[in-house]
Design a protein around this motif. Structure first.
Motif, short mmCIF file in Angstrom:
data_model
loop_
_atom_site.label_atom_id
_atom_site.label_comp_id
_atom_site.label_asym_id
_atom_site.label_seq_id
_atom_site.Cartn_x
_atom_site.Cartn_y
_atom_site.Cartn_z
N SER A 133 0.76 -1.17 0.03
CA SER A 133 -0.07 -0.04 -0.10
C SER A 133 0.92 1.38 0.12
CB SER A 133 -1.00 0.11 1.24
OG SER A 133 -0.18 -0.03 2.26
N GLN A 134 2.23 0.96 0.17
CA GLN A 134 3.11 2.47 0.15
C GLN A 134 3.23 2.93 -1.11
OE1 GLN A 134 7.37 1.71 0.67
NE2 GLN A 134 6.69 -0.56 1.22
N PHE A 135 2.93 1.92 -2.35
CA PHE A 135 3.26 2.61 -3.65
C PHE A 135 1.90 3.27 -4.47
CE2 PHE A 135 6.20 -1.19 -2.66
CZ PHE A 135 7.25 -0.40 -3.03
N ASP A 136 2.35 4.14 -5.27
CA ASP A 136 1.34 4.61 -6.01
C ASP A 136 1.61 4.34 -7.23
OD1 ASP A 136 -0.77 6.56 -6.84
OD2 ASP A 136 0.00 8.04 -5.81
N VAL A 137 2.20 5.38 -7.91
CA VAL A 137 2.80 5.39 -9.18
C VAL A 137 4.22 4.85 -9.23
CG1 VAL A 137 3.27 6.50 -11.73
CG2 VAL A 137 1.20 7.11 -10.45
N MET A 138 4.52 3.85 -9.96
CA MET A 138 5.93 3.21 -10.23
C MET A 138 6.44 3.42 -11.57
SD MET A 138 4.97 -0.15 -7.95
CE MET A 138 6.82 -0.70 -7.32
N VAL A 139 7.62 3.97 -11.69
CA VAL A 139 8.24 4.29 -13.10
C VAL A 139 9.46 3.44 -13.04
CG1 VAL A 139 9.22 6.47 -12.61
CG2 VAL A 139 8.83 5.72 -15.08
N THR A 140 9.67 2.76 -14.22
CA THR A 140 10.72 1.88 -14.22
C THR A 140 11.18 1.43 -15.49
OG1 THR A 140 11.82 -0.22 -12.96
CG2 THR A 140 9.56 -0.48 -13.98
N GLY A 141 12.37 0.54 -15.69
CA GLY A 141 12.76 0.22 -16.98
C GLY A 141 12.02 -1.00 -17.61
N ASN A 142 12.44 -1.42 -18.51
CA ASN A 142 11.70 -2.67 -19.05
C ASN A 142 11.76 -3.75 -18.45
OD1 ASN A 142 10.37 -3.63 -21.24
ND2 ASN A 142 11.85 -2.80 -22.94
N LEU A 143 12.77 -4.31 -18.29
CA LEU A 143 12.67 -5.92 -17.30
C LEU A 143 12.05 -5.51 -15.99
CD1 LEU A 143 13.42 -8.81 -17.10
CD2 LEU A 143 15.81 -7.91 -16.65
N TYR A 144 12.61 -4.67 -15.35
CA TYR A 144 12.19 -4.54 -13.95
C TYR A 144 10.48 -4.25 -14.09
CZ TYR A 144 16.99 -3.17 -13.30
OH TYR A 144 18.10 -2.93 -13.40
N GLY A 145 9.93 -3.45 -15.11
CA GLY A 145 8.52 -3.15 -15.02
C GLY A 145 7.80 -4.75 -15.16
N ASN A 146 8.30 -5.50 -16.06
CA ASN A 146 7.61 -6.66 -16.25
C ASN A 146 7.64 -7.43 -15.16
OD1 ASN A 146 6.53 -8.84 -17.64
ND2 ASN A 146 8.45 -9.74 -18.46
N LEU A 147 8.53 -7.53 -14.26
CA LEU A 147 8.59 -8.26 -12.97
C LEU A 147 7.62 -7.62 -11.90
CD1 LEU A 147 12.53 -9.04 -12.55
CD2 LEU A 147 10.76 -10.53 -13.61
N ILE A 148 7.60 -6.44 -11.80
CA ILE A 148 6.94 -5.80 -10.90
C ILE A 148 5.11 -5.77 -11.30
CG2 ILE A 148 6.22 -3.53 -9.97
CD1 ILE A 148 9.30 -2.57 -10.22
N ALA A 149 5.00 -5.62 -12.65
CA ALA A 149 3.62 -5.75 -12.95
C ALA A 149 3.13 -7.25 -12.48
CB ALA A 149 3.62 -5.35 -14.39
N ASN A 150 3.93 -8.23 -12.68
CA ASN A 150 3.60 -9.50 -12.32
C ASN A 150 3.40 -9.75 -10.92
OD1 ASN A 150 3.49 -11.83 -14.84
ND2 ASN A 150 4.66 -10.17 -15.27
N VAL A 151 4.21 -9.18 -10.18
CA VAL A 151 4.10 -9.18 -8.75
C VAL A 151 2.79 -8.50 -8.28
CG1 VAL A 151 5.16 -8.84 -6.49
CG2 VAL A 151 6.42 -9.55 -8.33
N GLY A 152 2.74 -7.26 -8.85
CA GLY A 152 1.57 -6.73 -8.39
C GLY A 152 0.24 -7.17 -8.80
N THR A 153 0.08 -8.02 -9.99
CA THR A 153 -0.93 -8.81 -10.48
C THR A 153 -1.18 -9.80 -9.54
OG1 THR A 153 -0.55 -7.88 -12.75
CG2 THR A 153 -1.71 -10.17 -12.15
N GLY A 154 -0.23 -10.48 -9.14
CA GLY A 154 -0.29 -11.67 -8.27
C GLY A 154 -1.13 -10.86 -6.78
N LEU A 155 -0.56 -10.04 -6.41
CA LEU A 155 -1.01 -9.50 -5.00
C LEU A 155 -2.62 -9.05 -5.10
CD1 LEU A 155 1.75 -6.86 -4.41
CD2 LEU A 155 1.24 -8.99 -3.13
N VAL A 156 -3.11 -8.79 -6.16
CA VAL A 156 -4.61 -8.45 -6.33
C VAL A 156 -5.49 -9.32 -6.84
CG1 VAL A 156 -3.85 -5.90 -6.31
CG2 VAL A 156 -4.53 -7.20 -8.49
N GLY A 157 -4.61 -10.52 -7.25
CA GLY A 157 -5.91 -11.54 -7.45
C GLY A 157 -5.16 -12.68 -8.77
N GLY A 158 -4.09 -12.19 -9.33
CA GLY A 158 -3.78 -13.08 -10.38
C GLY A 158 -3.75 -12.58 -11.77
#
Length: 406
Positions: free
Chosen positions: A281-306
């Protein structure tokens, strides 16, 4: 007149249609199976070639308001099922869109693609400026069609909102999550520059430019301002990759100075992954590079239901492609009616808002929330027993209820 198009039972060119018709044309029964190519009544046709076919209405609807043409790319795996769900829901909501559809551009079983299909798809998107797509399969050892589309259309920003859905049983169900991953989409580790230095030694180049870093940083801050967000966090690994990530970090810092009303902070990717799990919940908008963004988006997706619940979009200066937030093919469940359509529906809502069709987006979003959070009609990935068709029909029923109330 309202046409509700549900899933075809096979690859034949027919669809189940549930119609509200005046008595003068009541010859089509509510459960009648209507061959689309013969009757021409339906917006969606089950095309089989790679060439896009613009689906049309018959003369009954000639007086309707102008319709926007949108490229439709069902893709592979569960993609066609997800796309068909969105198409049926749009029909029920009377969304003024006509689809230019590309089916069967790649045969997963034969590992064979129509060589002209990708060029035709790029041309269609360039003409229509907006595309809704399912996941695309990339065979091992071949070039990514997703990457080709991004580069051809210069879709430099990938946006994946990850927001908690009330009532879903997630690991953080009591912790509100509402973050947005803004990923640079054209450079970094996904630049595609690899070579064999000598037998047994290969090299991959991570390319980061000042220009690409500036435009993704500005996009992230502009997005935060436009969407009423409060904070932008730059995710990097500049402590090790001092030149590449160092350049990206410097640009983000410089950009942040032009947005004094947006709080700015930074986090190393290692710590970011841990913090996402411990305190998302500490995060709002996260800006990042290509590979990191792919990993973070998948982690975030898993956190909210898959993978089945988050939408996403790819933006350039002139074009936009909307797709699921986590690009999972679901080959193991394809064609079984088990796919969760929520993610692509969320993507389609982003598309409608992008096209300034806000009222249609509001109606569909309300119906979706009722089905998922109130009626709890869930597919197996969320712990339910509903099929893709069940979820789609439930949303259509909610749209009907809205019309009855109106």
């Amino acid at each position: 007149i309202r046409w509700h198009i549900l899933f075809p039972r096979s690859e034949q060119t027919e669809a189940k249609m549930f119609c509200r018709l005046p008595s003068s044309i009541a010859s089509i029964n509510r459960s009648q199976s209507v061959p689309i190519q013969k009757r021409g009544y339906a917006i969606v046709s089950n095309t089989t070639g790679a060439t896009g076919q613009v689906d049309t209405l018959n003369s009954i609807t000639a007086a309707m308001p102008p319709r926007r043409v949108v490229t439709l790319l069902p893709g592979d795996g569960i993609g066609p099922e997800l796309v068909q769900s969105v198409v049926g829901i749009f029909q029920a909501a009377d969304v003024p869109i006509t689809w230019e559809r590309f089916d069967n551009v790649f045969d997963v079983a034969k590992q064979k693609e129509n060589p002209e299909s990708l060029a035709q798809i790029v041309s269609s998107i360039a003409r229509n400026r907006v595309c809704l797509k399912g996941p695309l399969y990339t065979p091992p050892g071949t070039g990514s069609r997703n990457l080709t589309l991004r580069k051809a259309l210069d879709l430099f920003a990938n946006v994946v909102p990850c927001t908690s859905i009330p009532s879903l049983n997630t690991r953080h169900k009591n912790v509100p999550i509402d973050l947005v991953v803004v990923r640079e989409n054209t450079q970094g580790e996904y630049s595609g520059h690899e070579q064999v230095v000598e037998p047994g030694v290969v090299q991959s180049l991570k390319v980061v430019t000042d220009r690409s870093s500036k435009r993704i940083a500005q996009f992230a801050f502009d997005y935060a301002v436009r969407e009423g967000r409060k904070k932008v966090t730059c995710i990097h690994k500049a402590n090790i990759q001092k030149l590449t990530d160092g350049l990206f970090l410097r640009v983000c810092r410089e950009t942040a100075q032009r947005y004094p009303d947006i709080k700015y902070n930074e986090m190393i990717i290692d710590n970011c992954c841990m913090q996402l799990v411990m305190n998302p919940s500490q995060f709002d908008v996260m800006v990042t590079g290509n590979l990191y963004g792919n990993l973070i988006a998948n982690v975030g997706t898993g956190l909210v239901g898959g993978a089945g619940v988050t939408g996403g979009a790819n933006f350039g200066s002139d074009f936009a492609i909307f797709e699921v937030g986590a690009r999972h093919l679901g080959l193991d469940i394809a064609g079984q009616g088990k796919a969760n359509p929520t993610g692509l529906i969320q993507s389609s809502l982003m598309m409608l808002k992008h096209m300034d069709l806000h009222q249609h987006a509001k109606r569909i979003e309300s119906a979706l929330k009722t089905v998922i959070s109130v009626r709890k009609i869930w597919t197996a990935d969320l712990g339910g027993t509903a099929t893709t068709r069940d979820v789609t029909q439930a949303i259509i029923n909610e749209l009907d209820n809205q019309s009855d109330v109106d």
